[in-house]
Design a protein around this motif. Structure first.
Motif, PDB file in Angstrom:
ATOM      1  N   GLY A  53       0.743  -1.337  -0.057  1.00  0.00           N
ATOM      2  CA  GLY A  53      -0.018   0.127  -0.061  1.00  0.00           C
ATOM      3  C   GLY A  53       0.919   1.162   0.122  1.00  0.00           C
ATOM      4  O   GLY A  53       0.534   2.042  -0.853  1.00  0.00           O
ATOM      5  N   GLY A  54       1.891   1.320   0.899  1.00  0.00           N
ATOM      6  CA  GLY A  54       2.461   2.788   0.999  1.00  0.00           C
ATOM      7  C   GLY A  54       3.508   2.727  -0.345  1.00  0.00           C
ATOM      8  O   GLY A  54       3.718   3.894  -0.531  1.00  0.00           O
ATOM      9  N   ALA A  55       3.906   1.647  -1.162  1.00  0.00           N
ATOM     10  CA  ALA A  55       4.576   1.657  -2.283  1.00  0.00           C
ATOM     11  C   ALA A  55       3.828   2.260  -3.411  1.00  0.00           C
ATOM     12  O   ALA A  55       4.161   3.260  -4.043  1.00  0.00           O
ATOM     13  N   VAL A  56       2.565   1.780  -3.461  1.00  0.00           N
ATOM     14  CA  VAL A  56       1.802   2.233  -4.433  1.00  0.00           C
ATOM     15  C   VAL A  56       1.281   3.833  -4.203  1.00  0.00           C
ATOM     16  O   VAL A  56       1.278   4.572  -5.069  1.00  0.00           O
ATOM     17  N   LEU A  57       1.191   4.116  -2.886  1.00  0.00           N
ATOM     18  CA  LEU A  57       0.678   5.391  -2.648  1.00  0.00           C
ATOM     19  C   LEU A  57       1.840   6.442  -2.875  1.00  0.00           C
ATOM     20  O   LEU A  57       1.863   7.383  -3.484  1.00  0.00           O
ATOM     21  N   ALA A  58       3.232   5.892  -2.683  1.00  0.00           N
ATOM     22  CA  ALA A  58       4.301   6.978  -3.209  1.00  0.00           C
ATOM     23  C   ALA A  58       4.461   7.054  -4.609  1.00  0.00           C
ATOM     24  O   ALA A  58       4.654   8.163  -5.050  1.00  0.00           O
ATOM     25  N   LEU A  82      -5.396   8.636  -3.246  1.00  0.00           N
ATOM     26  CA  LEU A  82      -6.428   8.539  -2.120  1.00  0.00           C
ATOM     27  C   LEU A  82      -6.857   7.059  -2.061  1.00  0.00           C
ATOM     28  O   LEU A  82      -7.036   6.512  -0.784  1.00  0.00           O
ATOM     29  N   VAL A  83      -7.172   6.409  -3.070  1.00  0.00           N
ATOM     30  CA  VAL A  83      -7.279   4.985  -2.902  1.00  0.00           C
ATOM     31  C   VAL A  83      -6.342   4.081  -2.353  1.00  0.00           C
ATOM     32  O   VAL A  83      -6.490   3.445  -1.399  1.00  0.00           O
ATOM     33  N   ALA A  84      -5.034   4.597  -2.957  1.00  0.00           N
ATOM     34  CA  ALA A  84      -3.919   3.635  -2.281  1.00  0.00           C
ATOM     35  C   ALA A  84      -3.761   3.865  -1.003  1.00  0.00           C
ATOM     36  O   ALA A  84      -3.397   3.131  -0.019  1.00  0.00           O
ATOM     37  N   GLY A  85      -4.176   5.345  -0.509  1.00  0.00           N
ATOM     38  CA  GLY A  85      -4.063   5.734   1.007  1.00  0.00           C
ATOM     39  C   GLY A  85      -5.052   5.030   1.904  1.00  0.00           C
ATOM     40  O   GLY A  85      -4.750   4.516   2.964  1.00  0.00           O
ATOM     41  N   GLY A  86      -6.087   4.891   1.349  1.00  0.00           N
ATOM     42  CA  GLY A  86      -7.386   3.975   2.128  1.00  0.00           C
ATOM     43  C   GLY A  86      -6.813   2.532   2.252  1.00  0.00           C
ATOM     44  O   GLY A  86      -6.936   1.889   3.260  1.00  0.00           O
ATOM     45  N   PHE A  87      -6.262   1.897   1.220  1.00  0.00           N
ATOM     46  CA  PHE A  87      -5.827   0.654   1.240  1.00  0.00           C
ATOM     47  C   PHE A  87      -4.658   0.497   2.087  1.00  0.00           C
ATOM     48  O   PHE A  87      -4.665  -0.350   3.135  1.00  0.00           O
ATOM     49  N   THR A  88      -3.714   1.171   2.265  1.00  0.00           N
ATOM     50  CA  THR A  88      -2.685   1.480   3.407  1.00  0.00           C
ATOM     51  C   THR A  88      -3.136   1.763   4.731  1.00  0.00           C
ATOM     52  O   THR A  88      -2.601   0.975   5.612  1.00  0.00           O
ATOM     53  N   VAL A  89      -4.018   2.488   4.869  1.00  0.00           N
ATOM     54  CA  VAL A  89      -4.760   2.547   6.321  1.00  0.00           C
ATOM     55  C   VAL A  89      -5.380   1.395   6.681  1.00  0.00           C
ATOM     56  O   VAL A  89      -5.054   1.234   7.944  1.00  0.00           O
ATOM     57  N   ALA A  90      -6.206   0.727   5.971  1.00  0.00           N
ATOM     58  CA  ALA A  90      -6.489  -0.587   6.460  1.00  0.00           C
ATOM     59  C   ALA A  90      -5.538  -1.696   6.650  1.00  0.00           C
ATOM     60  O   ALA A  90      -5.443  -2.450   7.529  1.00  0.00           O
ATOM     61  N   GLN A  91      -4.513  -1.655   5.849  1.00  0.00           N
ATOM     62  CA  GLN A  91      -3.470  -2.634   5.953  1.00  0.00           C
ATOM     63  C   GLN A  91      -2.589  -2.298   7.490  1.00  0.00           C
ATOM     64  O   GLN A  91      -2.385  -3.232   8.091  1.00  0.00           O
ATOM     65  N   TRP A  92      -2.401  -1.061   7.621  1.00  0.00           N
ATOM     66  CA  TRP A  92      -1.665  -0.619   8.837  1.00  0.00           C
ATOM     67  C   TRP A  92      -2.685  -0.922  10.199  1.00  0.00           C
ATOM     68  O   TRP A  92      -1.772  -1.212  10.989  1.00  0.00           O
ATOM     69  N   ARG A  93      -3.761  -0.740   9.931  1.00  0.00           N
ATOM     70  CA  ARG A  93      -4.651  -0.884  11.250  1.00  0.00           C
ATOM     71  C   ARG A  93      -4.725  -2.415  11.462  1.00  0.00           C
ATOM     72  O   ARG A  93      -4.664  -2.752  12.595  1.00  0.00           O
ATOM     73  N   SER A  94      -4.932  -3.094  10.311  1.00  0.00           N
ATOM     74  CA  SER A  94      -4.939  -4.548  10.592  1.00  0.00           C
ATOM     75  C   SER A  94      -3.556  -5.171  11.306  1.00  0.00           C
ATOM     76  O   SER A  94      -3.540  -6.095  12.354  1.00  0.00           O
ATOM     77  N   ALA A  95      -2.410  -4.561  10.977  1.00  0.00           N
ATOM     78  CA  ALA A  95      -1.329  -4.831  11.517  1.00  0.00           C
ATOM     79  C   ALA A  95      -1.157  -4.393  12.808  1.00  0.00           C
ATOM     80  O   ALA A  95      -0.548  -5.049  13.867  1.00  0.00           O
ATOM     81  N   TRP A  96      -1.734  -3.234  13.241  1.00  0.00           N
ATOM     82  CA  TRP A  96      -1.558  -2.729  14.577  1.00  0.00           C
ATOM     83  C   TRP A  96      -2.281  -3.466  15.643  1.00  0.00           C
ATOM     84  O   TRP A  96      -1.731  -3.500  16.508  1.00  0.00           O
ATOM     85  N   VAL A  97      -3.384  -3.907  15.227  1.00  0.00           N
ATOM     86  CA  VAL A  97      -4.206  -4.631  16.104  1.00  0.00           C
ATOM     87  C   VAL A  97      -3.752  -5.864  16.503  1.00  0.00           C
ATOM     88  O   VAL A  97      -4.721  -6.701  17.087  1.00  0.00           O
ATOM     89  N   ALA A  98      -2.949  -6.484  15.654  1.00  0.00           N
ATOM     90  CA  ALA A  98      -2.701  -7.962  15.686  1.00  0.00           C
ATOM     91  C   ALA A  98      -2.290  -8.418  17.141  1.00  0.00           C
ATOM     92  O   ALA A  98      -1.737  -7.888  17.765  1.00  0.00           O
ATOM     93  N   ALA A  99      -2.708  -9.389  17.488  1.00  0.00           N
ATOM     94  CA  ALA A  99      -2.817  -9.886  18.868  1.00  0.00           C
ATOM     95  C   ALA A  99      -2.945 -11.514  18.800  1.00  0.00           C
ATOM     96  O   ALA A  99      -3.654 -12.056  17.913  1.00  0.00           O
ATOM     97  N   PRO A 100      -2.429 -12.320  19.811  1.00  0.00           N
ATOM     98  CA  PRO A 100      -2.337 -13.595  19.759  1.00  0.00           C
ATOM     99  C   PRO A 100      -3.955 -14.265  19.851  1.00  0.00           C
ATOM    100  O   PRO A 100      -4.805 -13.668  20.548  1.00  0.00           O
ATOM    101  N   VAL A 101      -4.031 -15.193  19.023  1.00  0.00           N
ATOM    102  CA  VAL A 101      -5.383 -15.855  18.922  1.00  0.00           C
ATOM    103  C   VAL A 101      -5.189 -17.402  19.467  1.00  0.00           C
ATOM    104  O   VAL A 101      -4.450 -18.223  18.895  1.00  0.00           O
ATOM    105  N   LEU A 102      -6.364 -17.808  20.127  1.00  0.00           N
ATOM    106  CA  LEU A 102      -6.273 -19.149  20.593  1.00  0.00           C
ATOM    107  C   LEU A 102      -6.189 -20.016  19.183  1.00  0.00           C
ATOM    108  O   LEU A 102      -7.019 -19.855  18.302  1.00  0.00           O
ATOM    109  N   GLU A 103      -5.668 -20.972  19.348  1.00  0.00           N
ATOM    110  CA  GLU A 103      -5.463 -22.024  18.151  1.00  0.00           C
ATOM    111  C   GLU A 103      -6.652 -23.250  18.229  1.00  0.00           C
ATOM    112  O   GLU A 103      -6.709 -23.574  17.182  1.00  0.00           O
ATOM    113  N   ARG A 104      -6.664 -23.679  19.511  1.00  0.00           N
ATOM    114  CA  ARG A 104      -7.760 -24.724  19.283  1.00  0.00           C
ATOM    115  C   ARG A 104      -8.675 -24.622  20.856  1.00  0.00           C
ATOM    116  O   ARG A 104      -8.236 -23.882  21.562  1.00  0.00           O
ATOM    117  N   PRO A 105      -9.812 -25.320  20.810  1.00  0.00           N
ATOM    118  CA  PRO A 105     -10.556 -25.202  21.975  1.00  0.00           C
ATOM    119  C   PRO A 105      -9.643 -25.715  23.256  1.00  0.00           C
ATOM    120  O   PRO A 105      -8.863 -26.630  23.091  1.00  0.00           O
TER     121      PRO A 105
END
Length: 706
Positions: A53-58, A82-105
């Motif tokens: 996203g950042g590369a396309v925006l630049a 602007l389209v690339a900026g929206g893609f980048t914001v969503a991509q960075w947001r997803s990486a920012w909120v990344a947290a461990p998730v339980l693998e199995r019950p």
């Protein structure tokens, strides 16, 4: 010059003329371009590298700079940026909120964490979100867990809670295209959900909780004065917590078209801002020396901004509250700066801020419905305002003012209802037929009786006198509840809507934006585009067979078009009803045939006789041999491995486990299959089962799906 070239030149010149005539409205398309980029991020079937996203925006910015002297090139690159900026914001947001998730019950496990949110539930019990979780398990330990407690033992926000529980990863969708709770949980930081197995051990932590603790304390104070459904709705209006509202009352609000009153949004925020503004300004005006010496109007606006900001935080800052605060705040800021607010620009900037802060809000119903309603209302009032102003100047009697108010309520309800119907239908598949009439009664009650006393209750709460205001607020809430229940009982109040494909919603949205954002007559082209989007309803054919990810729940299409389901939890049945229903009224035959004769069952499984060939539904290993011999398609809740070679299509326990719920369309000679895994793609929230350990054969608790 060839004729096509001449036509192309004429069209280009005409388009350029129309665009130049609308140049003051270009800025309104900024959030649209950013939203397109965010949509592209969520639409791709894989997680792109973080640099894309950042590369396309630049690149777009660089080309725009080099071509800045050529207007078409500069404008095209600006839009792409602007389209690339929206893609980048969503991509960075997803990486920012990344947290461990339980693998199995997890099975039974003892965990501890700090109570971040406590939400009472209708029918007893409470839902508690724990932060900073620790527990002895193999694999990643989630930082944030949501548990359902069956006990009403008081749990204070900020307290350290230890409890035995059963945890599961956030559940995947029950069908391709259904609500993706796993994606929602990813952006909330939730790594697991589950059920507490007993009472918790609670240890108070000094100074914990913050605003969440205040929200919980206010909720308890409200429920102490106003128990039952009245208190639950009052709590929702003040703190945004809707979990305690009884299911029948919540359904009545939805079917009557009053569900928007339970979401803290523009109506509530504007009423609060108006009350604070006029009370502060009126109070200061009583002191002539202050009123004549200081800008009390600006002081009142500043107080109103602070009050609405606190209200937004108190409600947990949901998307409608964010949007409403931004819009209200800009209007009040214009008062502070002696400037006039531009209404549609105000909506555009509010949308842009929300998309940058929380890009995942774009794909949720709150963002879509709230901004659709507000944009439609502003565009509609831009069109009728000259005539309304002229009428107001010619008719000044009190009865004319009452008539004008009633017209405003009716007109606003009609416009907002039409603007949100398609989005509500896409997400909830319901249409509130009588919503305009319900809102004509409920909105004035909320504005004149409920919200003023809600504000007064918050003011009196530190003094312990909130009961003086909550009592009359309860009268108003009770009246609104009665309106919702009465209207929901009218014939055809809550009509079921067919499934609209995501492509149809995108086309409809672009047409609606074209209609609302432009001012000249070419805006009417948007109506044709909206109609084209709605026409995609007819392209959707519901699946003939659905099966959940465990092979526990099956659904088959009956002769009259309904979906006959054998079993399943409430959430699964409701989701299947919306996406593949309606559900059949008859019961699944345990031994014998269905009413239409298509489905026959015995102790080993069922055989569904479809025009495209028989389908075997196997739930016991003893029925494998007979099923494989009799059917062209086999769906099994048990492992088949290489035991079934004859049928054209075979889906067994391992396929369901790895790819999630399946939907099958039976066609001559083959079965077309869609799976949750294929629909989600390879995304960070689409957690697949851990392959080092076979899934547990037992059914996880139904509470985990909440």
């Amino acid at each position: 010059m060839f004729l096509p070239d001449r036509i192309g030149k004429i069209l280009t010149e005409r388009l350029g003329t129309l665009l130049l005539a609308e140049r003051e409205r270009w800025v309104l398309w900024l959030p649209v371009a950013v939203g397109v980029g965010i949509s592209l991020y969520f639409a791709v079937s894989f997680e792109p590298p973080t640099w894309v996203g950042g590369a396309v925006l630049a690149l777009c910015l660089g080309v725009a700079w080099l071509g800045r002297r050529v207007a078409p090139v500069w404008m095209m690159m600006a839009v792409m940026a602007l389209v690339a900026g929206g893609f980048t914001v969503a991509q960075w947001r997803s990486a920012w909120v990344a947290a461990p998730v339980l693998e199995r019950p997890s099975g039974k496990v003892t965990l501890s964490g700090l109570a971040a949110e406590v939400e009472p539930l209708a029918g007893g019990g409470q839902r508690v979100t724990l932060d900073h979780v620790s527990m002895p398990i193999d694999g990643p330990v989630p930082h944030r867990v949501r548990l359902r407690f069956k006990t009403d033992q008081p749990i204070s926000v900020g307290a350290k809670v230890s409890v035995a529980a059963i945890l599961t990863p956030p559940p995947q969708p029950s069908l391709p295209g259904a609500f993706d709770f796993a994606r929602h949980a990813w952006f909330q930081g939730l790594g697991a959900v589950g059920t507490a197995l007993g009472p918790p051990d609670i240890e108070m932590v000094e100074g914990g909780g913050g605003l969440n603790a205040l929200r919980a304390a206010i909720g308890r104070r409200i429920m102490a004065v106003l128990p039952g459904a009245i208190g639950a709705v009052a709590q929702a209006l003040i703190t945004g917590e809707v979990g305690a509202i009884p299911r029948d009352v919540l359904d009545a609000y939805r079917d009557s078209g009053l569900a928007h009153l339970l979401s803290i949004s523009g109506l509530h925020m504007s009423l609060l801002a108006g009350l604070v503004f006029f009370v502060v300004r009126g109070g200061l005006a009583l002191w002539p020396m202050v009123a004549l010496s200081y800008p009390i109007k600006k002081w009142a606006a500043a107080f109103a901004i602070l009050a609405t900001f606190f209200y937004m935080l108190l409600a947990g800052a949901p998307v409608p509250a964010q949007r409403s605060f931004l819009m209200t705040g800009i209007v009040l800021l214009a008062v502070l700066l002696d400037r006039a607010a531009l209404s549609m620009r105000l909506v555009a900037w509010a949308a842009l801020v929300v998309l940058v802060i929380a890009p995942e809000a774009l794909i949720g119903p709150s963002f879509q419905m709230s901004f659709a309603a507000v944009a439609a209302l502003i565009a509609a009032y831009e069109a009728v305002n000259p005539r309304v102003t002229e009428w107001r100047t010619q008719h000044r009697g009190w009865h004319h003012q009452v008539g004008l108010y009633l017209f405003g309520v009716l007109f606003s309800s009609l416009v907002a209802g039409l603007a949100t119907t398609v989005y509500g239908g896409f997400h909830f598949h319901r249409l509130a037929v009588w919503s305009v009439l319900a809102n004509m009664v409920a909105v004035p009650l909320t504005g004149f009786l409920v919200m003023p006393f809600a504000v007064l209750a918050l003011v009196l709460m530190p003094l312990g006198l909130e009961g003086l205001a909550l009592a009359p607020m309860g009268w108003g809430v009770d009246a609104v509840n009665r309106v919702a229940v009465a209207v929901a009982a009218w014939p055809a109040a809550g009509q079921r809507l067919p499934v609209l494909p995501i492509e149809g919603l995108a086309i409809f949205t672009l047409g609606g934006l074209w209609l609302l954002l432009w001012r000249t007559r070419w805006r009417l082209w948007g109506l044709a585009v909206m109609a084209a989007g709605l026409s995609t309803f007819v392209l959707v054919r519901p699946p003939d067979i659905v099966v959940d990810s465990r092979g526990y729940s099956f659904g088959v299409r009956t002769g009259d078009g309904a979906l006959l389901v054998n079993r399943g939890g409430r959430l699964v049945r409701e989701s299947w009803d919306r996406r593949a229903g309606p559900l059949a009224a008859e019961r699944w035959p345990k031994a014998g045939r269905s009413a239409d004769g298509r489905l026959g069952c015995d102790a080993l499984g069922c055989l569904y006789r479809a025009p495209a060939g028989p389908v075997a539904l196997v739930q016991d290993e003893a029925g494998i041999e007979a099923a494989c011999a009799a059917a062209v398609t086999v769906v099994a809740a048990v492992p088949l491995r290489q035991a079934c070679r004859g049928p054209h299509t075979v889906i067994d326990r391992f396929d369901l486990w790895r790819r999630g719920a399946h939907a099958l369309w039976l066609e001559p000679g083959r079965a077309r299959i869609e799976t949750v895994a294929g629909w989600q793609g390879d995304r960070p929230w689409a957690h697949r089962p851990h392959r080092r350990k076979k899934p547990e054969p037992t059914e996880p608790p139904a509470e985990a799906e909440d």
